[in-house]
Design a protein around this motif. Structure first.
Motif, PDB file in Angstrom:
ATOM      1  N   ALA A 157     -11.245   5.858  -2.241  1.00 63.82           N
ATOM      2  CA  ALA A 157     -10.199   6.179  -1.267  1.00 63.82           C
ATOM      3  C   ALA A 157      -8.857   6.338  -1.974  1.00 63.82           C
ATOM      4  CB  ALA A 157     -10.100   5.083  -0.217  1.00 63.82           C
ATOM      5  N   PRO A 158      -8.011   7.293  -1.515  1.00 66.55           N
ATOM      6  CA  PRO A 158      -6.694   7.467  -2.136  1.00 66.55           C
ATOM      7  C   PRO A 158      -5.756   6.333  -1.750  1.00 66.55           C
ATOM      8  CG  PRO A 158      -6.919   8.948  -0.262  1.00 66.55           C
ATOM      9  CD  PRO A 158      -8.255   8.285  -0.445  1.00 66.55           C
ATOM     10  N   VAL A 159      -5.027   5.832  -2.741  1.00 70.16           N
ATOM     11  CA  VAL A 159      -4.075   4.742  -2.547  1.00 70.16           C
ATOM     12  C   VAL A 159      -2.713   5.215  -3.026  1.00 70.16           C
ATOM     13  CG1 VAL A 159      -3.425   2.446  -3.341  1.00 70.16           C
ATOM     14  CG2 VAL A 159      -5.798   2.917  -2.761  1.00 70.16           C
ATOM     15  N   LEU A 160      -1.686   4.958  -2.225  1.00 75.97           N
ATOM     16  CA  LEU A 160      -0.332   5.390  -2.546  1.00 75.97           C
ATOM     17  C   LEU A 160       0.474   4.175  -2.995  1.00 75.97           C
ATOM     18  CD1 LEU A 160       1.392   8.086  -2.176  1.00 75.97           C
ATOM     19  CD2 LEU A 160       2.274   6.991  -0.111  1.00 75.97           C
ATOM     20  N   ALA A 161       0.993   4.195  -4.233  1.00 76.22           N
ATOM     21  CA  ALA A 161       1.831   3.114  -4.747  1.00 76.22           C
ATOM     22  C   ALA A 161       3.254   3.630  -4.892  1.00 76.22           C
ATOM     23  CB  ALA A 161       1.311   2.613  -6.086  1.00 76.22           C
ATOM     24  N   VAL A 162       4.215   2.934  -4.277  1.00 85.34           N
ATOM     25  CA  VAL A 162       5.601   3.380  -4.187  1.00 85.34           C
ATOM     26  C   VAL A 162       6.515   2.322  -4.792  1.00 85.34           C
ATOM     27  CG1 VAL A 162       7.444   4.101  -2.635  1.00 85.34           C
ATOM     28  CG2 VAL A 162       5.045   4.539  -2.016  1.00 85.34           C
ATOM     29  N   ARG A 163       7.436   2.741  -5.633  1.00 83.57           N
ATOM     30  CA  ARG A 163       8.399   1.780  -6.195  1.00 83.57           C
ATOM     31  C   ARG A 163       9.491   1.468  -5.170  1.00 83.57           C
ATOM     32  NH1 ARG A 163      10.650   0.856 -12.235  1.00 83.57           N
ATOM     33  NH2 ARG A 163      12.278  -0.635 -11.690  1.00 83.57           N
ATOM     34  N   THR A 164       9.884   0.192  -5.109  1.00 87.24           N
ATOM     35  CA  THR A 164      10.921  -0.236  -4.183  1.00 87.24           C
ATOM     36  C   THR A 164      11.726  -1.380  -4.784  1.00 87.24           C
ATOM     37  OG1 THR A 164      11.347  -1.159  -1.985  1.00 87.24           O
ATOM     38  CG2 THR A 164       9.308  -1.834  -3.046  1.00 87.24           C
ATOM     39  N   HIS A 165      12.994  -1.504  -4.358  1.00 85.18           N
ATOM     40  CA  HIS A 165      13.850  -2.627  -4.736  1.00 85.18           C
ATOM     41  C   HIS A 165      14.224  -3.448  -3.507  1.00 85.18           C
ATOM     42  CE1 HIS A 165      15.208   0.020  -8.370  1.00 85.18           C
ATOM     43  NE2 HIS A 165      14.025  -0.520  -8.563  1.00 85.18           N
ATOM     44  N   TYR A 166      13.453  -3.306  -2.442  1.00 83.99           N
ATOM     45  CA  TYR A 166      13.734  -3.934  -1.152  1.00 83.99           C
ATOM     46  C   TYR A 166      13.835  -5.445  -1.257  1.00 83.99           C
ATOM     47  CZ  TYR A 166      12.795  -5.129   3.793  1.00 83.99           C
ATOM     48  OH  TYR A 166      12.840  -5.632   5.071  1.00 83.99           O
ATOM     49  N   ALA A 167      12.971  -6.056  -2.058  1.00 82.82           N
ATOM     50  CA  ALA A 167      12.899  -7.520  -2.130  1.00 82.82           C
ATOM     51  C   ALA A 167      13.900  -8.059  -3.147  1.00 82.82           C
ATOM     52  CB  ALA A 167      11.483  -7.976  -2.469  1.00 82.82           C
ATOM     53  N   GLY A 168      15.126  -8.210  -2.718  1.00 81.75           N
ATOM     54  CA  GLY A 168      16.134  -8.837  -3.561  1.00 81.75           C
ATOM     55  C   GLY A 168      16.593  -8.027  -4.747  1.00 81.75           C
ATOM     56  N   GLY A 169      16.285  -6.721  -4.765  1.00 85.59           N
ATOM     57  CA  GLY A 169      16.640  -5.898  -5.913  1.00 85.59           C
ATOM     58  C   GLY A 169      15.659  -6.003  -7.060  1.00 85.59           C
ATOM     59  N   GLU A 170      14.642  -6.850  -6.931  1.00 87.21           N
ATOM     60  CA  GLU A 170      13.637  -6.989  -7.991  1.00 87.21           C
ATOM     61  C   GLU A 170      12.751  -5.745  -8.050  1.00 87.21           C
ATOM     62  OE1 GLU A 170      13.616  -9.399 -10.048  1.00 87.21           O
ATOM     63  OE2 GLU A 170      14.750 -11.006  -9.067  1.00 87.21           O
ATOM     64  N   GLU A 171      12.154  -5.512  -9.209  1.00 86.23           N
ATOM     65  CA  GLU A 171      11.166  -4.446  -9.305  1.00 86.23           C
ATOM     66  C   GLU A 171      10.012  -4.755  -8.353  1.00 86.23           C
ATOM     67  OE1 GLU A 171       8.178  -2.273 -12.555  1.00 86.23           O
ATOM     68  OE2 GLU A 171       9.632  -3.782 -13.212  1.00 86.23           O
ATOM     69  N   GLY A 172       9.630  -3.776  -7.557  1.00 86.50           N
ATOM     70  CA  GLY A 172       8.562  -4.015  -6.594  1.00 86.50           C
ATOM     71  C   GLY A 172       7.825  -2.739  -6.241  1.00 86.50           C
ATOM     72  N   TYR A 173       6.685  -2.919  -5.568  1.00 88.12           N
ATOM     73  CA  TYR A 173       5.836  -1.787  -5.211  1.00 88.12           C
ATOM     74  C   TYR A 173       5.202  -2.047  -3.850  1.00 88.12           C
ATOM     75  CZ  TYR A 173       6.402  -0.927 -10.157  1.00 88.12           C
ATOM     76  OH  TYR A 173       6.961  -0.717 -11.397  1.00 88.12           O
ATOM     77  N   ASP A 174       5.200  -1.012  -3.017  1.00 86.71           N
ATOM     78  CA  ASP A 174       4.454  -1.034  -1.768  1.00 86.71           C
ATOM     79  C   ASP A 174       3.242  -0.139  -1.939  1.00 86.71           C
ATOM     80  OD1 ASP A 174       6.103  -2.730  -0.247  1.00 86.71           O
ATOM     81  OD2 ASP A 174       7.510  -1.088   0.110  1.00 86.71           O
ATOM     82  N   VAL A 175       2.075  -0.670  -1.613  1.00 87.58           N
ATOM     83  CA  VAL A 175       0.819   0.051  -1.809  1.00 87.58           C
ATOM     84  C   VAL A 175       0.182   0.305  -0.447  1.00 87.58           C
ATOM     85  CG1 VAL A 175      -1.432   0.026  -2.921  1.00 87.58           C
ATOM     86  CG2 VAL A 175       0.520  -1.061  -4.047  1.00 87.58           C
ATOM     87  N   VAL A 176       0.041   1.586  -0.100  1.00 92.00           N
ATOM     88  CA  VAL A 176      -0.564   1.989   1.170  1.00 92.00           C
ATOM     89  C   VAL A 176      -2.024   2.313   0.911  1.00 92.00           C
ATOM     90  CG1 VAL A 176      -0.429   3.598   3.108  1.00 92.00           C
ATOM     91  CG2 VAL A 176       1.656   2.949   1.885  1.00 92.00           C
ATOM     92  N   LEU A 177      -2.908   1.665   1.657  1.00 93.93           N
ATOM     93  CA  LEU A 177      -4.343   1.814   1.407  1.00 93.93           C
ATOM     94  C   LEU A 177      -5.118   1.626   2.705  1.00 93.93           C
ATOM     95  CD1 LEU A 177      -5.595  -1.414  -0.426  1.00 93.93           C
ATOM     96  CD2 LEU A 177      -3.427  -1.283   0.775  1.00 93.93           C
ATOM     97  N   PRO A 178      -6.394   2.069   2.719  1.00 91.83           N
ATOM     98  CA  PRO A 178      -7.191   1.906   3.944  1.00 91.83           C
ATOM     99  C   PRO A 178      -7.245   0.458   4.389  1.00 91.83           C
ATOM    100  CG  PRO A 178      -8.290   3.381   2.412  1.00 91.83           C
ATOM    101  CD  PRO A 178      -7.131   2.792   1.669  1.00 91.83           C
ATOM    102  N   LYS A 179      -7.204   0.238   5.704  1.00 93.21           N
ATOM    103  CA  LYS A 179      -7.134  -1.117   6.249  1.00 93.21           C
ATOM    104  C   LYS A 179      -8.317  -1.972   5.807  1.00 93.21           C
ATOM    105  CE  LYS A 179      -4.333  -2.143   8.928  1.00 93.21           C
ATOM    106  NZ  LYS A 179      -4.224  -2.364  10.348  1.00 93.21           N
ATOM    107  N   ASP A 180      -9.496  -1.353   5.659  1.00 90.13           N
ATOM    108  CA  ASP A 180     -10.659  -2.161   5.278  1.00 90.13           C
ATOM    109  C   ASP A 180     -10.650  -2.569   3.807  1.00 90.13           C
ATOM    110  OD1 ASP A 180     -11.259   0.284   4.157  1.00 90.13           O
ATOM    111  OD2 ASP A 180     -13.076   0.616   5.316  1.00 90.13           O
TER     112      ASP A 180
END
Length: 366
Positions: free
Chosen positions: A179-202
Protein backbone atom coordinates in the motif's frame (compact mmCIF):
# COMPACT_ATOMS: atom_id res chain seq x y z
CA UNK A 1 -18.82 9.30 18.76
CA UNK A 2 -16.17 7.82 16.49
CA UNK A 3 -13.35 5.94 18.18
CA UNK A 4 -9.73 6.06 17.09
CA UNK A 5 -8.07 3.80 19.62
CA UNK A 6 -5.01 1.66 18.78
CA UNK A 7 -5.27 -1.85 20.15
CA UNK A 8 -2.11 -1.57 22.25
CA UNK A 9 -3.05 1.47 24.35
CA UNK A 10 -2.15 0.73 27.97
CA UNK A 11 -4.23 1.09 31.10
CA UNK A 12 -2.70 4.51 31.85
CA UNK A 13 -4.10 6.13 28.68
CA UNK A 14 -6.61 8.94 29.30
CA UNK A 15 -8.93 9.85 26.47
CA UNK A 16 -10.63 12.97 25.22
CA UNK A 17 -12.54 14.11 22.18
CA UNK A 18 -11.55 16.26 19.20
CA UNK A 19 -14.30 17.10 16.73
CA UNK A 20 -16.26 13.95 17.60
CA UNK A 21 -13.28 11.61 17.56
CA UNK A 22 -11.92 9.92 20.68
CA UNK A 23 -8.15 10.29 20.99
CA UNK A 24 -5.52 9.81 23.70
CA UNK A 25 -4.96 12.94 25.77
CA UNK A 26 -2.00 11.40 27.57
CA UNK A 27 -0.50 8.09 28.69
CA UNK A 28 -0.14 8.80 32.40
CA UNK A 29 2.85 11.17 32.29
CA UNK A 30 2.56 14.18 29.98
CA UNK A 31 5.90 15.56 31.20
CA UNK A 32 7.74 12.44 30.02
CA UNK A 33 5.87 12.52 26.71
CA UNK A 34 6.97 16.11 26.23
CA UNK A 35 10.55 15.18 27.09
CA UNK A 36 10.54 12.31 24.61
CA UNK A 37 9.78 14.72 21.76
CA UNK A 38 12.46 17.17 22.90
CA UNK A 39 15.15 14.56 23.53
CA UNK A 40 14.35 11.44 21.48
CA UNK A 41 11.08 10.74 19.69
CA UNK A 42 7.39 10.80 20.43
CA UNK A 43 5.00 8.58 18.45
CA UNK A 44 1.45 9.91 18.19
CA UNK A 45 -1.71 8.52 16.67
CA UNK A 46 -3.06 11.64 14.97
CA UNK A 47 -6.75 10.83 15.06
CA UNK A 48 -7.26 14.60 15.29
CA UNK A 49 -6.35 14.89 11.59
CA UNK A 50 -8.74 14.25 8.70
CA UNK A 51 -7.66 12.94 5.29
CA UNK A 52 -9.35 13.87 2.00
CA UNK A 53 -8.63 12.68 -1.53
CA UNK A 54 -9.36 14.43 -4.85
CA UNK A 55 -9.05 12.74 -8.23
CA UNK A 56 -10.50 12.89 -11.74
CA UNK A 57 -10.09 15.20 -14.70
CA UNK A 58 -8.18 18.05 -13.00
CA UNK A 59 -8.09 17.91 -9.18
CA UNK A 60 -5.01 20.15 -8.98
CA UNK A 61 -6.73 22.96 -10.87
CA UNK A 62 -9.79 22.67 -8.66
CA UNK A 63 -7.72 22.99 -5.48
CA UNK A 64 -5.61 25.77 -6.99
CA UNK A 65 -8.68 28.01 -7.16
CA UNK A 66 -9.72 27.34 -3.57
CA UNK A 67 -6.53 27.77 -1.53
CA UNK A 68 -4.08 30.56 -0.78
CA UNK A 69 -0.92 28.75 -1.87
CA UNK A 70 0.44 27.59 -5.24
CA UNK A 71 -0.21 23.86 -5.38
CA UNK A 72 0.17 23.70 -9.17
CA UNK A 73 3.64 25.23 -8.96
CA UNK A 74 4.89 23.27 -5.98
CA UNK A 75 6.93 20.73 -7.94
CA UNK A 76 7.50 17.00 -7.35
CA UNK A 77 7.77 16.01 -3.71
CA UNK A 78 6.76 19.47 -2.47
CA UNK A 79 3.50 19.84 -0.60
CA UNK A 80 1.95 23.16 0.36
CA UNK A 81 0.44 24.52 3.53
CA UNK A 82 -2.50 26.83 2.80
CA UNK A 83 -5.70 28.40 4.02
CA UNK A 84 -9.10 27.99 2.38
CA UNK A 85 -11.19 31.16 2.58
CA UNK A 86 -14.67 32.56 2.23
CA UNK A 87 -15.13 35.29 -0.40
CA UNK A 88 -14.69 37.79 2.47
CA UNK A 89 -11.26 36.37 3.30
CA UNK A 90 -12.28 34.53 6.47
CA UNK A 91 -10.84 31.09 7.13
CA UNK A 92 -12.76 27.92 6.40
CA UNK A 93 -9.77 25.65 6.92
CA UNK A 94 -6.03 25.29 7.22
CA UNK A 95 -4.64 22.34 5.29
CA UNK A 96 -1.66 20.65 3.74
CA UNK A 97 -2.04 19.45 0.14
CA UNK A 98 0.11 16.96 -1.79
CA UNK A 99 -0.01 15.92 -5.44
CA UNK A 100 0.96 12.34 -6.18
CA UNK A 101 0.33 9.65 -8.79
CA UNK A 102 -2.83 7.69 -8.05
CA UNK A 103 -4.73 4.84 -9.69
CA UNK A 104 -6.70 7.38 -11.78
CA UNK A 105 -3.81 9.71 -12.63
CA UNK A 106 -2.72 12.69 -10.55
CA UNK A 107 -4.54 12.96 -7.23
CA UNK A 108 -4.47 15.42 -4.36
CA UNK A 109 -4.20 14.23 -0.76
CA UNK A 110 -5.28 16.75 1.89
CA UNK A 111 -4.40 16.61 5.57
CA UNK A 112 -6.24 18.95 7.96
CA UNK A 113 -7.46 19.31 11.55
CA UNK A 114 -10.79 17.57 12.00
CA UNK A 115 -12.26 20.81 13.31
CA UNK A 116 -12.03 22.14 9.74
CA UNK A 117 -13.58 19.10 8.06
CA UNK A 118 -17.28 20.02 8.15
CA UNK A 119 -16.71 23.47 6.64
CA UNK A 120 -14.40 22.03 4.00
CA UNK A 121 -16.95 19.41 2.95
CA UNK A 122 -19.63 22.07 2.50
CA UNK A 123 -17.20 24.27 0.54
CA UNK A 124 -16.25 21.38 -1.77
CA UNK A 125 -19.93 20.61 -2.43
CA UNK A 126 -20.45 24.18 -3.62
CA UNK A 127 -17.27 24.80 -5.58
CA UNK A 128 -15.89 21.56 -7.04
CA UNK A 129 -17.83 20.47 -10.16
CA UNK A 130 -17.88 16.64 -10.41
CA UNK A 131 -16.98 16.82 -14.12
CA UNK A 132 -13.58 18.29 -13.16
CA UNK A 133 -12.80 16.47 -9.93
CA UNK A 134 -14.28 13.98 -7.54
CA UNK A 135 -13.46 14.06 -3.85
CA UNK A 136 -14.04 12.03 -0.73
CA UNK A 137 -13.40 12.21 2.99
CA UNK A 138 -11.27 9.08 3.42
CA UNK A 139 -10.58 9.54 7.14
CA UNK A 140 -12.32 6.23 7.88
CA UNK A 141 -9.94 4.42 5.51
CA UNK A 142 -6.68 6.26 6.23
CA UNK A 143 -5.00 7.28 9.47
CA UNK A 144 -1.98 9.38 10.37
CA UNK A 145 0.90 8.49 12.65
CA UNK A 146 3.23 11.27 13.76
CA UNK A 147 6.88 10.80 14.73
CA UNK A 148 8.45 13.89 16.29
CA UNK A 149 11.85 14.62 17.81
CA UNK A 150 15.60 14.26 17.16
CA UNK A 151 15.33 10.49 16.53
CA UNK A 152 12.11 10.58 14.48
CA UNK A 153 13.75 10.22 11.10
CA UNK A 154 15.96 7.36 12.26
CA UNK A 155 12.92 5.42 13.52
CA UNK A 156 10.88 6.00 10.38
CA UNK A 157 13.73 4.93 8.12
CA UNK A 158 14.13 1.72 10.13
CA UNK A 159 10.56 0.79 9.14
CA UNK A 160 9.90 2.54 5.83
CA UNK A 161 13.31 3.07 4.22
CA UNK A 162 15.09 6.31 3.23
CA UNK A 163 13.34 9.62 3.99
CA UNK A 164 15.30 12.61 2.73
CA UNK A 165 13.04 15.64 3.15
CA UNK A 166 14.80 18.97 3.55
CA UNK A 167 11.89 21.36 4.07
CA UNK A 168 8.63 21.49 5.95
CA UNK A 169 5.74 20.13 3.82
CA UNK A 170 8.10 18.10 1.58
CA UNK A 171 6.84 14.56 1.16
CA UNK A 172 7.81 11.14 -0.13
CA UNK A 173 5.75 8.07 -1.00
CA UNK A 174 6.80 4.63 0.25
CA UNK A 175 5.33 1.17 -0.09
CA UNK A 176 4.13 -0.59 3.06
CA UNK A 177 2.82 -4.12 2.58
CA UNK A 178 1.76 -3.24 -0.95
CA UNK A 179 0.00 0.00 0.00
CA UNK A 180 1.23 3.56 -0.73
CA UNK A 181 2.29 5.52 2.35
CA UNK A 182 2.76 9.28 2.40
CA UNK A 183 5.47 10.67 4.74
CA UNK A 184 5.44 14.46 5.24
CA UNK A 185 7.98 16.62 7.05
CA UNK A 186 6.56 18.92 9.73
CA UNK A 187 7.77 21.23 12.53
CA UNK A 188 4.35 21.30 14.23
CA UNK A 189 5.55 19.66 17.45
CA UNK A 190 7.56 22.37 19.15
CA UNK A 191 9.66 23.15 16.08
CA UNK A 192 11.38 19.76 16.33
CA UNK A 193 12.06 17.70 13.24
CA UNK A 194 8.97 15.58 12.69
CA UNK A 195 6.99 13.54 10.19
CA UNK A 196 3.33 12.77 9.64
CA UNK A 197 2.74 9.44 7.91
CA UNK A 198 -0.59 8.84 6.14
CA UNK A 199 -1.35 5.16 5.66
CA UNK A 200 -4.27 2.72 5.37
CA UNK A 201 -6.23 2.46 8.62
CA UNK A 202 -5.68 -1.29 8.87
CA UNK A 203 -1.89 -0.69 8.93
CA UNK A 204 -1.93 2.02 11.61
CA UNK A 205 -1.69 -0.09 14.77
CA UNK A 206 1.11 -2.34 13.51
CA UNK A 207 3.06 0.61 12.13
CA UNK A 208 2.80 2.51 15.41
CA UNK A 209 3.92 -0.58 17.35
CA UNK A 210 6.91 -1.12 15.04
CA UNK A 211 8.06 2.47 15.59
CA UNK A 212 7.76 2.14 19.36
CA UNK A 213 9.66 -1.16 19.36
CA UNK A 214 12.41 0.30 17.17
CA UNK A 215 12.62 3.35 19.43
CA UNK A 216 12.61 1.59 22.79
CA UNK A 217 16.41 1.67 23.02
CA UNK A 218 16.55 5.46 22.53
CA UNK A 219 13.67 6.41 24.82
CA UNK A 220 10.88 6.88 22.26
CA UNK A 221 7.41 6.68 23.75
CA UNK A 222 3.75 7.22 22.82
CA UNK A 223 2.62 10.83 22.97
CA UNK A 224 -0.89 12.15 23.48
CA UNK A 225 -2.70 15.21 22.21
CA UNK A 226 -2.00 17.17 25.41
CA UNK A 227 1.79 17.11 25.00
CA UNK A 228 1.42 18.03 21.33
CA UNK A 229 -0.66 21.06 22.29
CA UNK A 230 2.03 22.20 24.72
CA UNK A 231 4.70 21.83 22.03
CA UNK A 232 2.52 23.61 19.47
CA UNK A 233 1.97 26.62 21.72
CA UNK A 234 5.68 26.86 22.55
CA UNK A 235 6.35 26.97 18.80
CA UNK A 236 3.65 29.63 18.27
CA UNK A 237 1.82 27.49 15.71
CA UNK A 238 -1.90 28.28 15.27
CA UNK A 239 -4.47 25.51 14.83
CA UNK A 240 -7.88 25.56 13.22
CA UNK A 241 -10.61 25.54 15.85
CA UNK A 242 -8.43 27.43 18.34
CA UNK A 243 -6.53 30.37 16.81
CA UNK A 244 -7.90 29.87 13.29
CA UNK A 245 -11.67 30.19 12.90
CA UNK A 246 -14.15 31.83 10.53
CA UNK A 247 -13.47 35.03 12.47
CA UNK A 248 -9.83 34.95 11.36
CA UNK A 249 -8.23 36.57 8.33
CA UNK A 250 -4.98 34.65 7.62
CA UNK A 251 -2.78 37.72 7.87
CA UNK A 252 -3.91 38.25 11.49
CA UNK A 253 -2.66 34.82 12.52
CA UNK A 254 0.35 34.36 10.24
CA UNK A 255 2.10 37.71 9.77
CA UNK A 256 3.60 38.28 13.22
CA UNK A 257 4.81 34.67 13.53
CA UNK A 258 6.49 34.54 10.11
CA UNK A 259 4.09 32.03 8.52
CA UNK A 260 2.84 34.20 5.65
CA UNK A 261 5.49 32.94 3.16
CA UNK A 262 4.57 29.34 3.99
CA UNK A 263 0.81 29.86 3.76
CA UNK A 264 0.16 32.43 1.02
CA UNK A 265 1.43 32.89 -2.52
CA UNK A 266 1.25 36.45 -3.82
CA UNK A 267 2.19 35.41 -7.38
CA UNK A 268 -0.30 32.63 -8.20
CA UNK A 269 -3.59 33.12 -10.03
CA UNK A 270 -6.97 33.87 -8.53
CA UNK A 271 -8.49 32.03 -5.57
CA UNK A 272 -11.52 32.57 -3.40
CA UNK A 273 -10.86 35.36 -0.91
CA UNK A 274 -7.77 36.67 -2.72
CA UNK A 275 -9.09 40.21 -3.08
CA UNK A 276 -9.18 40.69 0.70
CA UNK A 277 -5.65 39.32 1.16
CA UNK A 278 -4.22 41.57 -1.57
CA UNK A 279 -6.03 44.62 -0.20
CA UNK A 280 -4.52 44.00 3.24
CA UNK A 281 -1.05 43.57 1.70
CA UNK A 282 -1.38 46.92 -0.06
CA UNK A 283 -2.75 48.62 3.06
CA UNK A 284 0.21 47.30 5.02
CA UNK A 285 -1.35 45.99 8.21
CA UNK A 286 -4.23 44.29 10.00
CA UNK A 287 -5.75 45.51 13.25
CA UNK A 288 -4.74 42.53 15.38
CA UNK A 289 -1.94 39.99 15.55
CA UNK A 290 -1.35 36.61 17.12
CA UNK A 291 1.01 37.07 20.07
CA UNK A 292 2.35 35.12 23.00
CA UNK A 293 1.62 36.02 26.60
CA UNK A 294 3.50 34.86 29.67
CA UNK A 295 1.37 34.04 32.70
CA UNK A 296 4.06 33.20 35.25
CA UNK A 297 2.83 30.81 37.92
CA UNK A 298 -0.78 31.87 37.43
CA UNK A 299 -3.49 29.39 36.44
CA UNK A 300 -4.07 28.49 32.80
CA UNK A 301 -6.98 30.66 31.56
CA UNK A 302 -9.77 29.23 29.43
CA UNK A 303 -10.04 30.17 25.74
CA UNK A 304 -11.52 33.60 24.98
CA UNK A 305 -10.43 35.09 28.31
CA UNK A 306 -10.46 38.85 27.61
CA UNK A 307 -7.32 40.99 27.71
CA UNK A 308 -7.35 44.68 28.62
CA UNK A 309 -5.27 47.79 28.06
CA UNK A 310 -3.78 48.69 31.47
CA UNK A 311 -3.87 52.41 30.62
CA UNK A 312 -7.53 52.86 29.71
CA UNK A 313 -9.22 49.57 30.73
CA UNK A 314 -10.46 48.88 27.19
CA UNK A 315 -10.56 45.29 25.93
CA UNK A 316 -7.80 44.81 23.37
CA UNK A 317 -7.83 41.06 22.76
CA UNK A 318 -8.40 37.57 24.09
CA UNK A 319 -6.57 34.32 24.79
CA UNK A 320 -6.84 31.24 22.61
CA UNK A 321 -4.79 28.20 23.74
CA UNK A 322 -3.03 28.23 27.12
CA UNK A 323 -0.66 25.57 28.53
CA UNK A 324 2.03 25.09 31.13
CA UNK A 325 5.44 25.11 29.43
CA UNK A 326 7.96 22.66 30.94
CA UNK A 327 10.79 24.39 29.13
CA UNK A 328 9.94 27.90 30.30
CA UNK A 329 8.72 26.82 33.72
CA UNK A 330 5.57 28.94 33.54
CA UNK A 331 2.13 29.08 32.00
CA UNK A 332 1.97 30.59 28.52
CA UNK A 333 -0.77 31.27 25.99
CA UNK A 334 -1.42 32.33 22.45
CA UNK A 335 -3.63 35.39 22.14
CA UNK A 336 -4.99 37.88 19.63
CA UNK A 337 -4.08 41.47 20.52
CA UNK A 338 -4.48 44.86 18.91
CA UNK A 339 -1.47 45.44 16.67
CA UNK A 340 -0.10 48.29 18.77
CA UNK A 341 0.61 45.89 21.65
CA UNK A 342 4.15 44.71 21.03
CA UNK A 343 6.32 42.11 22.80
CA UNK A 344 7.62 43.49 26.08
CA UNK A 345 4.46 45.42 26.94
CA UNK A 346 1.99 44.32 29.59
CA UNK A 347 -1.76 43.74 29.44
CA UNK A 348 -4.37 42.84 32.05
CA UNK A 349 -5.88 39.35 32.13
CA UNK A 350 -9.56 38.65 32.73
CA UNK A 351 -10.75 42.17 33.55
CA UNK A 352 -9.46 45.70 33.80
CA UNK A 353 -8.23 45.05 37.36
CA UNK A 354 -6.80 41.61 36.60
CA UNK A 355 -3.16 40.55 36.90
CA UNK A 356 -0.60 42.23 34.65
CA UNK A 357 0.97 39.80 32.17
CA UNK A 358 3.74 40.26 29.62
CA UNK A 359 3.32 40.13 25.85
CA UNK A 360 5.93 37.83 24.29
CA UNK A 361 7.28 37.39 20.77
CA UNK A 362 6.48 34.12 19.02
CA UNK A 363 7.71 31.48 18.99
CA UNK A 364 8.32 31.25 22.72
CA UNK A 365 11.11 28.76 22.06
CA UNK A 366 13.68 29.98 19.55
Amino acid sequence: MEDHLPNDYGKDAVFGEVAGVTIARHFGDSAEEYRAVRESAGIADRGDLAVLRLWGRDPVKMMQGLITNDLAGAGPGRGVYAAMLTPKGRMIAELRAFVRDGPDGAEVIILMPREALAGTVEHFKKFIPPMFAKWADVSDSFGTIGAYGPNARQLLESVLGPIDLANEDDFVTHDLNGAPVLAVRTHYAGGEEGYDVVLPKDEVDDFRSELLQAGAAVGARPVGFGALETLRVEAGVPRYGSELTEETIPTEAYESIGMLPRAISFTKGCYTGQEVIIRIAHRGHVNRHLRGIALGDGPVPPPRTPLFNPDNSKQIGWTTTAVFSPELGESIALAFLRREFEPGQTVKLGDADGPAIEVRELPFRK
